[in-house]
Design an enzyme around this catalytic site. Structure first.
Site, PDB file in Angstrom:
ATOM      1  N   HIS A 179       0.710  -1.347  -0.062  1.00 15.66           N
ATOM      2  CA  HIS A 179      -0.018   0.087  -0.132  1.00 15.66           C
ATOM      3  C   HIS A 179       0.871   1.082  -0.365  1.00 15.66           C
ATOM      4  CE1 HIS A 179      -3.285  -3.348   1.355  1.00 15.66           C
ATOM      5  NE2 HIS A 179      -3.739  -2.099   0.487  1.00 15.66           N
ATOM      6  N   LYS A 202      -0.546   5.074   4.449  1.00 13.38           N
ATOM      7  CA  LYS A 202      -1.518   3.971   5.393  1.00 13.38           C
ATOM      8  C   LYS A 202      -1.005   3.712   7.096  1.00 13.38           C
ATOM      9  CE  LYS A 202      -4.156  -0.752   4.464  1.00 13.38           C
ATOM     10  NZ  LYS A 202      -4.782  -0.068   5.176  1.00 13.38           N
TER      11      LYS A 202
END
EC number: 1.17.1.8
Length: 271
Positions: free
Chosen positions: A159, A163
């Protein structure tokens, strides 16, 4: 079959996901955006939600109070933080509003609280709203049934650098699906990263590896590896819109359900 628009509200409208949700609401003809809620004290209070999302005026000024918006929506869509989501779900349970929760990072106790609130109001809670990811989980069941006991299983996810939780909720759900299919307890068989002299791999474990870099929207791979062959099942998201569209689909489905805790598999008719 619904003939009226589903009235939704969105929390955390200023975030990356919040702005994408506003855009998705604008694009879908059967969705009506009734309210966007931001934290108290935000400089965005009063700003038009559509202008914030870059899709033009929607005549929906951002507010900092669910109470002020109580008559403007039927389903709340929440991609915030575990702590904020609990507050929002409690409010929905008290006011007869359904809620779609896309927040990740909940601990066991927090999940139990959500379940308790769901006894009073309809709740869809899913770590990933993308249709493709929910199909991925079905594919993992098949792969685990056929190959799980005879292969080394690894889950790799990536990600963007912002995140906050790791592994992702989607990766953990992948592990849960595989472990449940194989009759294992993920809490006991999961291995989160490796370092130093680890020795020979235990085939009963499920490994997790996490990447946080750049602007990766979301990539997940389950690896079933044997000597001489391996299978990789991968989902890659190139836009947050896939999650937003899934959330709108969940809201449209949820408004017709009784109180209870549901997931995207049920929304999509996969179980």
């Amino acid at each position: 079959m619904m003939s009226e628009k589903v009235r939704v509200a969105i929390t955390g409208g200023s975030g990356r996901m919040g702005r994408t949700l506003i855009e998705a609401a604008r694009q879908q003809p059967m969705i009506y955006l009734g309210a966007v809620i931001e934290r108290a004290g935000s400089t965005l209070i009063g700003v038009d939600a559509g202008e914030l999302a870059g899709v033009g005026s929607m005549n929906v000024p951002i507010t900092d109070s669910l109470d002020l918006a109580v008559d403007d929506f039927d389903v709340l869509i929440d991609f915030t933080s575990p702590e904020a989501s609990l507050v929002h779900t409690d409010w929905c349970a008290k006011h007869g509003k359904a809620i779609v929760i896309g927040t990740t990072g909940f601990n066991h106790s927090q999940k139990e609280q959500i379940s308790a609130y769901a006894e009073k109001t309809p709740v869809v809670m899913a770590p990933n709203m993308a249709v493709g990811v929910n199909l991925l989980w079905k594919l993992l069941e098949v792969a685990a049934e056929v190959m799980g006991d005879y292969t080394d299983i690894e889950i790799i996810e990536g990600h963007h650098r912002y995140k906050k939780d790791a592994p992702s909720g989607t990766a953990l759900k992948m592990g849960e699906v595989i472990a449940e299919t194989l009759g294992r307890d993920l809490d006991k068989c999961a291995v989160y990263g490796r370092e130093g002299i680890t020795g020979e791999r235990d085939r009963q474990t499920i490994g997790f590896s996490t990447i946080r870099a750049g602007d990766i929207v979301g990539e997940h791979t389950a690896l079933f590896a044997d000597i001489g062959e391996r299978i990789e099942i991968t989902h890659k998201a190139s836009s947050r819109m896939t999650f937003a569209n899934g959330a709108m689909r969940a809201a449209s489905w949820l408004v017709e359900q009784d109180a209870g805790l549901y997931d995207m598999q049920q929304v999509l008719g996969l179980k």
